[in-house]
Scaffold this motif. Structure first.
Motif, PDB file in Angstrom:
ATOM      1  N   LEU A 182       0.820  -1.207   0.000  1.00  0.00           N
ATOM      2  CA  LEU A 182       0.000   0.000   0.000  1.00  0.00           C
ATOM      3  C   LEU A 182       0.856   1.260   0.000  1.00  0.00           C
ATOM      4  N   GLY A 183       1.916   1.258   0.821  1.00  0.00           N
ATOM      5  CA  GLY A 183       2.764   2.440   0.881  1.00  0.00           C
ATOM      6  C   GLY A 183       3.504   2.698  -0.419  1.00  0.00           C
ATOM      7  N   VAL A 184       4.114   1.650  -0.999  1.00  0.00           N
ATOM      8  CA  VAL A 184       4.859   1.813  -2.243  1.00  0.00           C
ATOM      9  C   VAL A 184       3.919   2.146  -3.396  1.00  0.00           C
ATOM     10  N   THR A 185       2.723   1.575  -3.400  1.00  0.00           N
ATOM     11  CA  THR A 185       1.753   1.911  -4.448  1.00  0.00           C
ATOM     12  C   THR A 185       1.409   3.393  -4.409  1.00  0.00           C
ATOM     13  N   SER A 186       1.103   3.916  -3.219  1.00  0.00           N
ATOM     14  CA  SER A 186       0.766   5.335  -3.095  1.00  0.00           C
ATOM     15  C   SER A 186       1.943   6.216  -3.520  1.00  0.00           C
ATOM     16  N   GLU A 187       3.152   5.859  -3.062  1.00  0.00           N
ATOM     17  CA  GLU A 187       4.336   6.637  -3.409  1.00  0.00           C
ATOM     18  C   GLU A 187       4.624   6.579  -4.913  1.00  0.00           C
ATOM     19  N   SER A 188       4.475   5.401  -5.498  1.00  0.00           N
ATOM     20  CA  SER A 188       4.745   5.240  -6.927  1.00  0.00           C
ATOM     21  C   SER A 188       3.776   6.047  -7.767  1.00  0.00           C
ATOM     22  N   LYS A 189       2.503   6.054  -7.394  1.00  0.00           N
ATOM     23  CA  LYS A 189       1.530   6.837  -8.151  1.00  0.00           C
ATOM     24  C   LYS A 189       1.884   8.317  -8.129  1.00  0.00           C
ATOM     25  N   GLU A 190       2.311   8.816  -6.973  1.00  0.00           N
ATOM     26  CA  GLU A 190       2.693  10.222  -6.884  1.00  0.00           C
ATOM     27  C   GLU A 190       3.923  10.517  -7.728  1.00  0.00           C
ATOM     28  N   ARG A 191       4.899   9.629  -7.712  1.00  0.00           N
ATOM     29  CA  ARG A 191       6.128   9.855  -8.480  1.00  0.00           C
ATOM     30  C   ARG A 191       5.873   9.743  -9.983  1.00  0.00           C
ATOM     31  N   LEU A 192       4.998   8.823 -10.378  1.00  0.00           N
ATOM     32  CA  LEU A 192       4.647   8.720 -11.788  1.00  0.00           C
ATOM     33  C   LEU A 192       3.896   9.960 -12.260  1.00  0.00           C
ATOM     34  N   ALA A 193       3.085  10.531 -11.356  1.00  0.00           N
ATOM     35  CA  ALA A 193       2.336  11.733 -11.714  1.00  0.00           C
ATOM     36  C   ALA A 193       3.232  12.960 -11.803  1.00  0.00           C
ATOM     37  N   THR A 194       4.124  13.132 -10.813  1.00  0.00           N
ATOM     38  CA  THR A 194       4.966  14.328 -10.779  1.00  0.00           C
ATOM     39  C   THR A 194       6.175  14.212 -11.700  1.00  0.00           C
ATOM     40  N   ASP A 199      -1.467  10.521 -15.281  1.00  0.00           N
ATOM     41  CA  ASP A 199      -2.665  10.757 -14.483  1.00  0.00           C
ATOM     42  C   ASP A 199      -2.689   9.752 -13.331  1.00  0.00           C
ATOM     43  N   PRO A 200      -2.696  10.205 -12.055  1.00  0.00           N
ATOM     44  CA  PRO A 200      -2.653   9.255 -10.933  1.00  0.00           C
ATOM     45  C   PRO A 200      -3.871   8.341 -10.857  1.00  0.00           C
ATOM     46  N   LEU A 201      -4.964   8.702 -11.533  1.00  0.00           N
ATOM     47  CA  LEU A 201      -6.177   7.876 -11.512  1.00  0.00           C
ATOM     48  C   LEU A 201      -6.307   6.993 -12.754  1.00  0.00           C
ATOM     49  N   ALA A 202      -5.357   7.117 -13.692  1.00  0.00           N
ATOM     50  CA  ALA A 202      -5.422   6.309 -14.910  1.00  0.00           C
ATOM     51  C   ALA A 202      -5.109   4.849 -14.603  1.00  0.00           C
ATOM     52  N   LEU A 203      -5.724   3.948 -15.359  1.00  0.00           N
ATOM     53  CA  LEU A 203      -5.526   2.514 -15.142  1.00  0.00           C
ATOM     54  C   LEU A 203      -4.063   2.133 -15.330  1.00  0.00           C
ATOM     55  N   SER A 204      -3.392   2.734 -16.311  1.00  0.00           N
ATOM     56  CA  SER A 204      -1.986   2.413 -16.557  1.00  0.00           C
ATOM     57  C   SER A 204      -1.111   2.806 -15.367  1.00  0.00           C
ATOM     58  N   THR A 205      -1.404   3.952 -14.744  1.00  0.00           N
ATOM     59  CA  THR A 205      -0.640   4.396 -13.578  1.00  0.00           C
ATOM     60  C   THR A 205      -0.852   3.455 -12.405  1.00  0.00           C
TER      61      THR A 205
END
Length: 259
Positions: A182-194, A199-205
């Motif tokens: 859960l922690g790495v998923t949340s962090e990864s989504k933010e890093r992929l977005a920034t 898009d942090p809500l996109a299926l690919s992200t």
């Protein structure tokens, strides 16, 4: 739209988990079978284990214990995902929407996993026993009809406390798994977005973040998972606890048995 309540988040987590388990349960059966090989058999890889199960029980053997997987998602899955999502959003709002530190995400995931593991330990025990039952000698098989039958029989025949056998490695496993997952998923989504402008809500992200997190989560949690499965499957008195089980397993099969 008002934020979701904790029960709503838990219900959504359970529903998602049940849907996922219908696709992933064969891998759970393979995992347990590889962790609990039949006595005297040589270790097999994932393909060899799959061939053995299908040859012995047919394709349906890959779905043995599926009702226990559903029960686990209704208990463990709903608790861990609901609590993590609720605490994450509560802390995020308290910081005015600023990203949470990575260490705090790991801490929230660890706490959510520990609570979920305590709630869901009876379902975990049922999953391990039902998935590995056919690996036992015919005279030692328990032949549970479904997960509720397993839980009720264990409570009646072995005592209610047995439903929480292996709870310590289950909690450690859940803490390691969820803090990373859960922690790495949340962090990864933010890093992929920034960093990548995704898009942090996109299926690919979500897929990329979850995929990378799963690798680290399973590497960290697998030793506890092996110990948990062996304790929960064994008869009373075989192991003196988590450390004793790990010591005996490594002594018999080598350190890589933990993975």
């Amino acid at each position: 739209m008002p934020p979701l309540s904790l029960p709503e988040r838990g219900a959504l987590g359970a529903a998602a988990g049940i849907g996922g388990s219908c696709c992933c349960h064969p891998f759970d059966v393979l995992r347990v079978s590889m962790q609990l090989p039949p006595p005297g058999s040589a270790p097999q890889g994932i393909l060899g284990t799959a061939r053995t199960i299908v040859a012995r029980d047919g394709a349906a053997g890959l779905y043995s214990g599926i009702t226990a997987a559903w029960l686990r998602q209704l208990t463990y899955g709903s608790a861990r995902l609901g609590i993590y999502s609720y605490l994450f959003n509560m802390r995020n709002q308290g910081r005015g929407g600023a990203p949470l530190p990575f260490a705090e995400k790991l801490a929230i995931g660890s706490f959510a996993g520990a609570v979920g593991a305590l709630v869901g330990n009876p379902a975990e025990l049922a999953l391990v026993r039902m998935s590995g039952d056919n690996n036992l000698a015919p005279e030692k098989r328990r032949n549970y009809r479904h997960s509720i039958d397993c839980v009720l029989r264990v409570a009646r025949e072995e005592g209610v406390r047995t439903l929480w056998r292996g709870s310590l490695p289950t909690v450690f496993r859940a803490m390691a798994m969820n803090s990373c997952l859960l922690g790495v998923t949340s962090e990864s989504k933010e890093r992929l977005a920034t960093g990548w402008g995704m898009d942090p809500l996109a299926l690919s992200t979500i897929f990329l973040a979850s995929f990378s997190a799963s690798f680290f989560a399973n590497a960290a949690a697998m030793p506890f998972d092996v110990v948990k499965s062996r304790i929960q499957s064994a008869e009373a008195g075989v192991y003196g606890g988590m450390v004793d089980c790990a010591r005996k397993s490594v002594g018999q099969d080598g350190v890589m048995v933990l993975w």
